[in-house]
Write an enzyme that holds these catalytic residues in place. Structure first.
Site, PDB file in Angstrom:
ATOM      1  N   GLY A 341       0.840  -1.187   0.000  1.00 22.21           N
ATOM      2  CA  GLY A 341       0.000   0.000   0.000  1.00 22.21           C
ATOM      3  C   GLY A 341       0.874   1.235   0.000  1.00 22.21           C
ATOM      4  O   GLY A 341       0.643   2.202  -0.710  1.00 22.21           O
ATOM      5  N   ALA A 342       1.929   1.175   0.806  1.00 22.95           N
ATOM      6  CA  ALA A 342       2.839   2.305   0.937  1.00 22.95           C
ATOM      7  C   ALA A 342       4.087   1.821   1.650  1.00 22.95           C
ATOM      8  O   ALA A 342       4.081   0.769   2.275  1.00 22.95           O
ATOM      9  CB  ALA A 342       2.188   3.423   1.737  1.00 22.95           C
ATOM     10  N   MET A 343       5.157   2.588   1.555  1.00 24.78           N
ATOM     11  CA  MET A 343       6.395   2.200   2.222  1.00 24.78           C
ATOM     12  C   MET A 343       7.028   3.430   2.842  1.00 24.78           C
ATOM     13  O   MET A 343       7.245   4.439   2.186  1.00 24.78           O
ATOM     14  CB  MET A 343       7.326   1.529   1.200  1.00 24.78           C
ATOM     15  CG  MET A 343       8.671   1.119   1.755  1.00 24.78           C
ATOM     16  SD  MET A 343       8.510  -0.118   3.076  1.00 24.78           S
ATOM     17  CE  MET A 343       9.915   0.325   4.087  1.00 24.78           C
ATOM     18  N   GLU A 344       7.323   3.302   4.138  1.00 24.46           N
ATOM     19  CA  GLU A 344       7.713   4.448   4.952  1.00 24.46           C
ATOM     20  C   GLU A 344       9.187   4.821   4.857  1.00 24.46           C
ATOM     21  O   GLU A 344       9.789   5.178   5.859  1.00 24.46           O
ATOM     22  CB  GLU A 344       7.365   4.149   6.411  1.00 24.46           C
ATOM     23  CG  GLU A 344       8.107   2.948   7.024  1.00 24.46           C
ATOM     24  CD  GLU A 344       7.415   1.614   6.816  1.00 24.46           C
ATOM     25  OE1 GLU A 344       6.574   1.524   5.915  1.00 24.46           O
ATOM     26  OE2 GLU A 344       7.732   0.659   7.544  1.00 24.46           O
ATOM     27  N   ASN A 345       9.777   4.749   3.663  1.00 21.97           N
ATOM     28  CA  ASN A 345      11.189   5.129   3.559  1.00 21.97           C
ATOM     29  C   ASN A 345      11.413   6.511   4.163  1.00 21.97           C
ATOM     30  O   ASN A 345      10.623   7.416   3.963  1.00 21.97           O
ATOM     31  CB  ASN A 345      11.608   5.184   2.096  1.00 21.97           C
ATOM     32  CG  ASN A 345      11.076   4.015   1.315  1.00 21.97           C
ATOM     33  OD1 ASN A 345      11.448   2.889   1.570  1.00 21.97           O
ATOM     34  ND2 ASN A 345      10.169   4.276   0.390  1.00 21.97           N
ATOM     35  N   GLU A 378       2.049   5.801   7.707  1.00 20.52           N
ATOM     36  CA  GLU A 378       3.434   5.905   7.235  1.00 20.52           C
ATOM     37  C   GLU A 378       4.200   6.969   8.009  1.00 20.52           C
ATOM     38  O   GLU A 378       5.365   6.781   8.332  1.00 20.52           O
ATOM     39  CB  GLU A 378       3.477   6.213   5.730  1.00 20.52           C
ATOM     40  CG  GLU A 378       2.793   5.172   4.853  1.00 20.52           C
ATOM     41  CD  GLU A 378       3.192   3.740   5.177  1.00 20.52           C
ATOM     42  OE1 GLU A 378       4.387   3.511   5.441  1.00 20.52           O
ATOM     43  OE2 GLU A 378       2.313   2.851   5.185  1.00 20.52           O
TER      44      GLU A 378
HETATM   45 ZN   LIG Z   1       3.501  -0.092   8.501  1.00 21.17          ZN
END
Ligand SMILES: [Zn+2]
Ligand SMILES: *[C@@H]1O[C@H](CO)[C@@H](O)[C@H](O)[C@H]1NC(C)=O
Ligand SMILES: *[C@@H]1O[C@H](CO)[C@@H](O)[C@H](O)[C@H]1NC(C)=O
Ligand SMILES: *[C@@H]1O[C@H](CO)[C@@H](O)[C@H](O)[C@H]1NC(C)=O
Ligand SMILES: *[C@@H]1O[C@H](CO)[C@@H](O)[C@H](O)[C@H]1NC(C)=O
Ligand SMILES: *[C@@H]1O[C@H](CO)[C@@H](O)[C@H](O)[C@H]1NC(C)=O
Ligand SMILES: *[C@@H]1O[C@H](CO)[C@@H](O)[C@H](O)[C@H]1NC(C)=O
Ligand SMILES: *[C@@H]1O[C@H](CO)[C@@H](O)[C@H](O)[C@H]1NC(C)=O
Length: 915
Positions: A341-345, A378
């Protein structure tokens, strides 16, 4: 594009091959030809082989172990250059030059770094003549560390360098590598994505990354463990006309003379884990706020011009305030082909388009809610994971649970009228209950040695980690109280985060810090919490109001289930019970043993007790029959005495207790009677979810008709209410959750065959088909309304179409739809698993989806592999399903048996109640 500096072609070339350091290896990274999307030539296999997951070896050689030795500590400097046009061999590639500096911590003659090199190709060689390591920053002392061997291990994915001499503790060394990797479209590591712009006229290519869990090694050789934090310098070389983004801010941009390429240099990336590294090369554009110039939303040009990034930008600021994490710089980017869904880089959060872009003309309010919760999730990670990292993947539940809990707090702050904090009940608590009540569940925190291989790591990203993690942390926050909880965590209050910032920690440290903030508890936070995170499952608390006896028991859905996992706590918990006695909230009590008498819980004949108020605790509650009866009478006569969330839980507890044969099914069904008066979203959603179970199982039997009739009767007041206030469903109510309730009302009305509904919706549809650009159906109602497939230009639209398509009950249509999964042009790769999921959630679709996955296992595994979290989740669900139903094949044996026994009682109940 920044103002360019020019450096000459000569210098640029020199910079690219700055090979002053001795040990030279040129590695072909990830040359995995079969992962490439083979557009027209895909051969679908009919194989029925099962998934094979590697099992850890028992060898004692360091390179056969999945964990790196603690001998070296790295720092990275590397330049990467993705090529967005095919090379002479018709391949998209990237090249890289890396100088890793590492400090030797313990004497060793072995350099192990991760490198995902699946095939030993001709590109890999090393230069023996100059095979020395440089020692000590500044002065080049040759320490005669000649290379002995250089190997790869395929299973543990190492580049193994053995030296003739030993590296010395306290000294710094450099490893220089040049490598070429394939910029495949496989959604992992450094990869490419293709999308159409200008209304489908031009194809664009962008280069993007997804490093989590173990794909950084696919982009460059590295020490690919979350605890191996390091500082990174990663300049990018890219074509003129494209922009490069990375975790830290651009410092300068140097156009390389005569080559139509440019080199973007970023500030150093502060100590971070390899799995949080990100970079993107694209022709995207951005918006930012006037006062917060560093907070930007990036997307395709068309989407930004359409204002689709505005909503995300609007809510980012308040969410950052809640997190009290004020970065000078934060990029959030919407990517057309992205697996999670998303990636918290750090500093460059990547999202699926549907999780960041909002178009009021086509997106429903549910899409809006998804954006605010995903962004909030995120950004919560920015400090809880990025700043403070769990040491190893076994504790992932702590990170994900934390973000999944805090996401509601952030979303609530950004959208205070949406009732977000209550929705955790539906989207996490009840979801966690469903999985965690099976004998195949597992503890939130696993043992470090249980998580080794990349697929075991990917499998950690599951419902237990996210949803149980959220529910258990919410419970902790409630019994400590929210102010104490946030005080214990907050950077401003110096504790946990400050101590562990830029480092890594384990859960014990968290409890210790929360403890220090100080609330008086009978037992330490650690003693209480370890029962919730180290043993799987949760209790059902039974309150006997005739005696005041309160007891607990491990709650299992399957009555005959055998739990083979031992627990040192004997499946008993320390349970915080908030409760009330007829309108009065009582002092919280702790159930610390298997059973105990709590005198105040003994009540007289006309009082009722309600426990687990507001569902603050992670457990279910059962009562003696008399109390059930009084509670339900209260619900039926005046449900508003019992607030929304508590009503929801009564319903959900009752249904699940009935499924576990703890209470009579008719008692559970009775909890739905009051729905006649219910107008709130959360109880309806929970009720439908619970009833849906019966709909699925009783489909095509005589019970089905009686149920339909009952539900039709129950929904009547609701649909009349919404029909009226929305002028025959042509407008939507103003309240956010009312909009959800409206959707529920419409879909029940249509599915139970209330007169006029089908006519109404098909007239809308007809109008739309006649004039597609002019869709008058409100975006909220579209999925309910359409059951057909159309090319859609907006991502959120496509999702609705996919889920709508799966709602058909015609098997050949479902089968054809499943076949589309084999064709990435019809269903894009990131959507494959959710599509299978949609189909599997339909009773007719379930066996079809299962057969499909089995029949096409080879192809699907090759294409989606361990690469995707959602995929490994689907597989672990399928595996568990297989285990749970080993004897009966498809369809749960226990379920079917239970149902056969109850069928008559259920039928009679619906018949009498729908009359
Ligand atoms: Zn997460
Ligand atoms: C599966 O096998 C059958 C017979 O061997 C063949 O006719 C069919 O085309 C195959 N299906 C796929 C999807 O390869
Ligand atoms: C990495 O590059 C930066 C900037 O060019 C430089 O300051 C730093 O010393 C380099 N570090 C190593 C380990 O080479
Ligand atoms: C590396 O390769 C050499 C020669 O091919 C072989 O003798 C040695 O056992 C290998 N070492 C490892 C760690 O696999
Ligand atoms: C974003 O905020 C502005 C200013 O408050 C508002 O006018 C606009 O409608 C908002 N946009 C969206 C999509 O919510
Ligand atoms: C239900 O939960 C709320 C928490 O919001 C609590 O304040 C309320 O007293 C509870 N009501 C009943 C009747 O249990
Ligand atoms: C369930 O309740 C119904 C009516 O309340 C009763 O007739 C039936 O016997 C009960 N069934 C069981 C198994 O207790
Ligand atoms: C809604 O539709 C019904 C039947 O089509 C009609 O009788 C009624 O007047 C309509 N109500 C409104 C408010 O448009």
């Amino acid at each position: 594009m920044g103002k360019g500096y020019y450096i000459s072609k000569h210098l640029a070339t020199a910079a690219m091959v700055l090979a002053t350091i001795a040990l030279v290896t040129i590695i072909a990274l990830s040359v995995v030809y079969n992962r490439e999307k083979s557009k027209n030539t895909a051969k679908f296999s009919n194989a029925t082989t099962s998934p094979v997951f590697p099992t850890p070896k028992t060898s004692n050689e360091p390179w056969d172990k999945y964990r790196l030795p603690d001998t070296l500590s790295p720092q990275y400097n590397m330049t990467l250059w993705p090529r967005l046009v095919k090379n002479a061999n018709e391949m998209y590639i990237f090249t890289g030059i890396s100088r890793v500096m590492f400090t030797c911590v313990k004497k060793t003659d072995l350099i192990l770094s991760h490198s995902n090199k699946k095939t030993k190709k001709k590109h890999s060689y090393f230069n023996k003549k100059t095979s020395n390591l440089k020692c000590n920053a500044g002065n080049s002392v040759n320490v005669n560390l000649r290379l002995f061997t250089l190997n790869y291990t395929t299973e543990t994915q190492y580049l193994v360098i053995q030296l003739e001499g030993k590296l010395k503790p306290g000294k710094d060394y450099w490893l220089y590598t040049e490598f070429t990797g394939k910029l495949a479209d496989d959604l992992e590591g450094f990869y490419r994505s293709e999308y159409m712009e200008d209304g489908g006229k031009s194809e664009k290519i962008i280069a993007i990354t997804q490093m989590q869990a173990t794909y950084a090694r696919k982009a460059f050789p590295c020490f690919d463990e979350p605890g191996m934090k390091a500082v990174f310098h990663i300049p990018l070389i890219h074509d003129l006309g494209t922009t490069a983004l990375s975790n830290s801010q651009e410092i300068k941009n140097v156009i390389i003379d005569g080559m139509a390429i440019t080199r973007t240099i970023f500030g150093p990336i502060k100590r971070t884990s390899t799995n949080l590294i990100a970079f993107v090369v694209s022709d995207f554009t951005y918006i930012n706020a006037k006062d917060k110039k560093g907070v930007r939303i990036w997307a395709r040009k068309r989407a930004i011009e359409d204002g689709q990034g505005d909503y995300a930008l609007n809510i980012t600021q308040p969410i950052l305030e809640v997190n009290s994490y004020p970065p000078v710089f934060l990029d959030q980017i919407a990517l057309p082909d992205f697996n999670s869904g998303a990636m918290e880089n750090w500093g460059l959060v990547t999202y699926r388009e549907t999780a960041l872009l909002y178009d009021p003309r086509t997106s429903a309010n549910g899409n809006k809610q998804r954006i605010v919760t995903v962004v909030s999730h995120e950004l919560a990670h920015m400090w809880f994971r990025n700043l403070v990292t769990v040491k190893w993947w076994n504790d992932l539940g702590l990170n994900e649970g934390f973000a999944s809990y805090v996401e509601y707090l952030g979303a609530d702050y950004a959208e205070p009228t949406w009732n977000m904090k209550d929705q955790i009940i539906l989207y996490d608590l009840q979801r966690a209950f469903a999985v965690d009540s099976l004998s195949s569940s597992h503890p939130l925190s696993r043992k470090e040695e249980e998580v080794n291989t990349p697929s075991e790591m990917s499998e950690m990203f599951n419902t237990i980690s996210y949803s149980k993690g959220a529910a258990v942390l919410k419970m902790l926050s409630e019994f400590l109280t929210e102010p104490v909880f946030s005080k214990g965590l907050s950077v401003r209050f110096t504790n946990y985060l400050k101590q562990f910032a830029f480092g890594s920690s384990v859960h014990l440290d968290l409890w210790l810090h929360l403890q220090k903030v100080g609330v008086k508890l009978l037992y330490s936070v650690h003693k209480i919490m370890k029962r919730w995170i180290l043993q799987m499952g949760f209790p059902v608390v039974t309150i006997d109001t005739r005696t005041g006896n309160v007891s607990q028991k491990h709650f299992l859905l399957e009555t005959e289930a055998v739990v083979d996992r031992k627990s040192e706590f004997n499946y008993e918990w320390f349970v915080p019970i908030k409760w009330m006695k007829k309108g009065q909230v009582q002092d919280q009590l702790w159930l610390l043993q298997k059973s105990a008498i709590h005198k105040p819980m003994k009540v007289s004949k006309n009082e009722w007790v309600l426990a687990n108020l507001h569902v603050l605790g992670y457990f279910r509650v059962n009562y003696d029959l008399g109390n059930w009866d009084r509670l339900l009478s209260q619900l039926e006569s005046n449900h508003q005495v019992i607030p929304v969330v508590n009503r929801t839980q009564i319903l959900d507890d009752a249904f699940n207790l009935a499924r576990a044969s703890i209470i009579n099914i008719t008692l559970a069904l009775r909890t739905t009677k009051y729905l006649l008066h219910e107008q709130e979203y959360i109880p309806w959603e929970a009720a439908l979810h619970d009833l849906n179970y019966f709909f699925q199982l009783f489909d095509r039997s005589e019970v089905y008709g009686a149920m339909q009739a009952y539900l039709k009767k129950q929904v009547k007041p609701l649909s009349e209410y919404f029909g009226t206030i929305s002028s025959n469903w042509t407008t939507v109510p103003s309240g956010h959750t009312d909009q959800f309730t409206q959707i529920i009302a419409l879909s029940i009305v249509c599915s139970t065959g209330v007169e006029g509904c089908r006519e109404l919706t098909s007239s809308w549809l007809k109008k739309w088909m006649q004039n597609p650009p002019n869709n008058e159906i409100h975006p909220n109602l579209r999925s309910t309304v359409y059951c057909m497939f159309q090319k859609a230009t907006v991502a959120a639209e496509a999702v609705k179409l996919r889920s709508a398509l799966a709602c058909t009950k015609v098997p050949w249509l479902l089968n054809r739809y499943l076949e589309y999964i084999m064709n990435p042009e019809k269903i894009c790769k990131q959507d494959a698993t959710s599509t299978i999921g949609y189909i599997a959630s339909n009773i007719i679709g379930q066996p079809l989806a299962w057969d499909f996955v089995r029949a096409n296992w080879d192809y699907i595994f090759k294409l989606y592999g361990t690469g995707s979290f959602t995929f490994s989740r689907l597989i672990s669900d399928l595996k568990r399903f297989q285990k749970d139903n080993a004897e009966t094949g498809f369809g749960s044996g226990t379920q079917i048996k239970w149902l056969e026994e109850k069928k008559e009682a259920i039928l009679q109940w619906f018949l009498s109640e729908s009359a």
